[in-house]
Design a protein around this motif. Structure first.
Motif, PDB file in Angstrom:
ATOM      1  N   ALA A  88       0.840  -1.210   0.000  1.00 43.82           N
ATOM      2  CA  ALA A  88       0.000   0.000   0.000  1.00 43.82           C
ATOM      3  C   ALA A  88       0.872   1.255   0.000  1.00 43.82           C
ATOM      4  O   ALA A  88       0.548   2.242  -0.679  1.00 43.82           O
ATOM      5  CB  ALA A  88      -0.940  -0.001   1.206  1.00 43.82           C
ATOM      6  N   LEU A  89       1.979   1.226   0.725  1.00 44.11           N
ATOM      7  CA  LEU A  89       2.878   2.378   0.748  1.00 44.11           C
ATOM      8  C   LEU A  89       3.568   2.564  -0.604  1.00 44.11           C
ATOM      9  O   LEU A  89       3.760   3.703  -1.049  1.00 44.11           O
ATOM     10  CB  LEU A  89       3.905   2.239   1.867  1.00 44.11           C
ATOM     11  CG  LEU A  89       3.336   2.417   3.267  1.00 44.11           C
ATOM     12  CD1 LEU A  89       4.380   2.058   4.319  1.00 44.11           C
ATOM     13  CD2 LEU A  89       2.825   3.836   3.480  1.00 44.11           C
ATOM     14  N   CYS A  90       3.919   1.463  -1.246  1.00 42.33           N
ATOM     15  CA  CYS A  90       4.486   1.560  -2.597  1.00 42.33           C
ATOM     16  C   CYS A  90       3.490   2.239  -3.533  1.00 42.33           C
ATOM     17  O   CYS A  90       3.841   3.174  -4.265  1.00 42.33           O
ATOM     18  CB  CYS A  90       4.855   0.181  -3.142  1.00 42.33           C
ATOM     19  SG  CYS A  90       6.316  -0.564  -2.387  1.00 42.33           S
ATOM     20  N   GLN A  91       2.257   1.782  -3.513  1.00 44.42           N
ATOM     21  CA  GLN A  91       1.237   2.365  -4.388  1.00 44.42           C
ATOM     22  C   GLN A  91       1.007   3.837  -4.062  1.00 44.42           C
ATOM     23  O   GLN A  91       0.848   4.669  -4.956  1.00 44.42           O
ATOM     24  CB  GLN A  91      -0.078   1.591  -4.292  1.00 44.42           C
ATOM     25  CG  GLN A  91      -1.111   2.034  -5.304  1.00 44.42           C
ATOM     26  CD  GLN A  91      -0.623   1.896  -6.738  1.00 44.42           C
ATOM     27  OE1 GLN A  91      -0.207   0.815  -7.152  1.00 44.42           O
ATOM     28  NE2 GLN A  91      -0.653   2.977  -7.502  1.00 44.42           N
ATOM     29  N   ASP A  92       0.990   4.166  -2.792  1.00 39.54           N
ATOM     30  CA  ASP A  92       0.811   5.557  -2.375  1.00 39.54           C
ATOM     31  C   ASP A  92       1.965   6.424  -2.885  1.00 39.54           C
ATOM     32  O   ASP A  92       1.758   7.548  -3.342  1.00 39.54           O
ATOM     33  CB  ASP A  92       0.692   5.642  -0.855  1.00 39.54           C
ATOM     34  CG  ASP A  92      -0.016   6.890  -0.373  1.00 39.54           C
ATOM     35  OD1 ASP A  92      -0.922   7.387  -1.082  1.00 39.54           O
ATOM     36  OD2 ASP A  92       0.318   7.366   0.728  1.00 39.54           O
ATOM     37  N   PHE A  93       3.178   5.890  -2.835  1.00 47.60           N
ATOM     38  CA  PHE A  93       4.343   6.611  -3.343  1.00 47.60           C
ATOM     39  C   PHE A  93       4.199   6.833  -4.848  1.00 47.60           C
ATOM     40  O   PHE A  93       4.415   7.948  -5.345  1.00 47.60           O
ATOM     41  CB  PHE A  93       5.625   5.841  -3.027  1.00 47.60           C
ATOM     42  CG  PHE A  93       6.872   6.554  -3.466  1.00 47.60           C
ATOM     43  CD1 PHE A  93       7.413   7.571  -2.688  1.00 47.60           C
ATOM     44  CD2 PHE A  93       7.505   6.224  -4.647  1.00 47.60           C
ATOM     45  CE1 PHE A  93       8.561   8.245  -3.079  1.00 47.60           C
ATOM     46  CE2 PHE A  93       8.653   6.880  -5.054  1.00 47.60           C
ATOM     47  CZ  PHE A  93       9.185   7.901  -4.274  1.00 47.60           C
ATOM     48  N   PRO A 102      -0.854  12.111  -1.037  1.00 52.15           N
ATOM     49  CA  PRO A 102      -0.627  10.822  -0.379  1.00 52.15           C
ATOM     50  C   PRO A 102      -1.690  10.511   0.672  1.00 52.15           C
ATOM     51  O   PRO A 102      -2.167  11.409   1.359  1.00 52.15           O
ATOM     52  CB  PRO A 102       0.750  10.994   0.270  1.00 52.15           C
ATOM     53  CG  PRO A 102       0.924  12.464   0.413  1.00 52.15           C
ATOM     54  CD  PRO A 102       0.153  13.103  -0.702  1.00 52.15           C
ATOM     55  N   LYS A 103      -2.054   9.250   0.755  1.00 52.49           N
ATOM     56  CA  LYS A 103      -3.017   8.792   1.764  1.00 52.49           C
ATOM     57  C   LYS A 103      -2.320   8.501   3.082  1.00 52.49           C
ATOM     58  O   LYS A 103      -2.915   8.594   4.138  1.00 52.49           O
ATOM     59  CB  LYS A 103      -3.700   7.501   1.285  1.00 52.49           C
ATOM     60  CG  LYS A 103      -4.529   7.651   0.045  1.00 52.49           C
ATOM     61  CD  LYS A 103      -5.058   6.294  -0.398  1.00 52.49           C
ATOM     62  CE  LYS A 103      -5.685   6.403  -1.775  1.00 52.49           C
ATOM     63  NZ  LYS A 103      -5.926   5.100  -2.371  1.00 52.49           N
ATOM     64  N   GLY A 109       6.958   9.045   5.635  1.00 54.45           N
ATOM     65  CA  GLY A 109       8.124   9.699   6.226  1.00 54.45           C
ATOM     66  C   GLY A 109       8.857  10.590   5.237  1.00 54.45           C
ATOM     67  O   GLY A 109       8.250  11.421   4.558  1.00 54.45           O
ATOM     68  N   GLU A 110      10.171  10.395   5.131  1.00 57.98           N
ATOM     69  CA  GLU A 110      10.985  11.226   4.237  1.00 57.98           C
ATOM     70  C   GLU A 110      10.599  11.086   2.771  1.00 57.98           C
ATOM     71  O   GLU A 110      10.911  11.952   1.965  1.00 57.98           O
ATOM     72  CB  GLU A 110      12.470  10.880   4.385  1.00 57.98           C
ATOM     73  CG  GLU A 110      13.134  11.463   5.585  1.00 57.98           C
ATOM     74  CD  GLU A 110      14.644  11.290   5.549  1.00 57.98           C
ATOM     75  OE1 GLU A 110      15.312  12.177   6.079  1.00 57.98           O
ATOM     76  OE2 GLU A 110      15.140  10.274   5.007  1.00 57.98           O
ATOM     77  N   ALA A 111       9.917  10.012   2.414  1.00 60.79           N
ATOM     78  CA  ALA A 111       9.511   9.808   1.023  1.00 60.79           C
ATOM     79  C   ALA A 111       8.594  10.923   0.535  1.00 60.79           C
ATOM     80  O   ALA A 111       8.485  11.166  -0.671  1.00 60.79           O
ATOM     81  CB  ALA A 111       8.832   8.451   0.858  1.00 60.79           C
ATOM     82  N   ILE A 112       7.963  11.638   1.465  1.00 58.38           N
ATOM     83  CA  ILE A 112       7.104  12.771   1.099  1.00 58.38           C
ATOM     84  C   ILE A 112       7.893  13.811   0.308  1.00 58.38           C
ATOM     85  O   ILE A 112       7.353  14.503  -0.548  1.00 58.38           O
ATOM     86  CB  ILE A 112       6.484  13.404   2.374  1.00 58.38           C
ATOM     87  CG1 ILE A 112       5.428  12.462   2.942  1.00 58.38           C
ATOM     88  CG2 ILE A 112       5.910  14.779   2.123  1.00 58.38           C
ATOM     89  CD1 ILE A 112       4.237  12.218   2.048  1.00 58.38           C
TER      90      ILE A 112
END
Length: 147
Positions: A88-93, A102-103, A109-112
């Protein structure tokens, strides 16, 4: 700190001081190699999944600062997550770098910081290469019943 400053800071810090860089190359890890022939980015990712949790993520490769720093950030974000949360985090990224809000902002985190990539469509592949590799690795591990 504005998004552009955060973007530059996160990219340079993780490019110069990558986290989880280096492969273990043992049978405990599942390996995936992906590259982007149009720009030369080349990324190896390996994961260790136990009891449905991504216990470790390692990466190694070469490419631009966006590609390599994103791999470092990805390894920190995904490690310790249940496989469904990691996917889910991969898809959000992926959605975020393409322009969607982003959901799971806190979990990313830093990926934002890579939200800024949406302004540079040619760099989306650079930012997502390692995330696509870890997504593929998780799917291969879970589809083979090795959860």
């Amino acid at each position: 700190m504005d998004l552009n400053t955060l973007y530059r800071t996160v990219i340079m810090d993780n490019y110069k001081n990558p986290k989880n860089k280096g492969l273990k190359k043992t049978d405990d890890y599942h390996f995936v190699h992906l590259n982007n022939p149009s720009c030369g980015d080349d990324m190896n990712v390996e994961i260790k999944v136990e009891d449905g949790i991504v216990k470790e993520v390692h990466h190694d490769g070469h490419g631009c600062s966006i590609c390599c720093s994103s791999a470092s950030v990805m390894s920190e974000v995904i490690t310790g997550r249940k496989v469904d949360e990691a996917l889910a985090l991969c898809q959000d990224f992926f959605d975020m770098v393409k322009g969607e809000d982003p959901k799971y902002e806190e979990e990313l985190g830093e990926a934002i910081a890579y939200m800024g990539v949406r302004d540079f469509p040619a760099r989306i592949k650079c930012a997502t290469l390692s995330w696509k590799a870890v997504e593929q690795a998780i799917n291969e591990v879970t589809n083979n019943g090795n959860k």
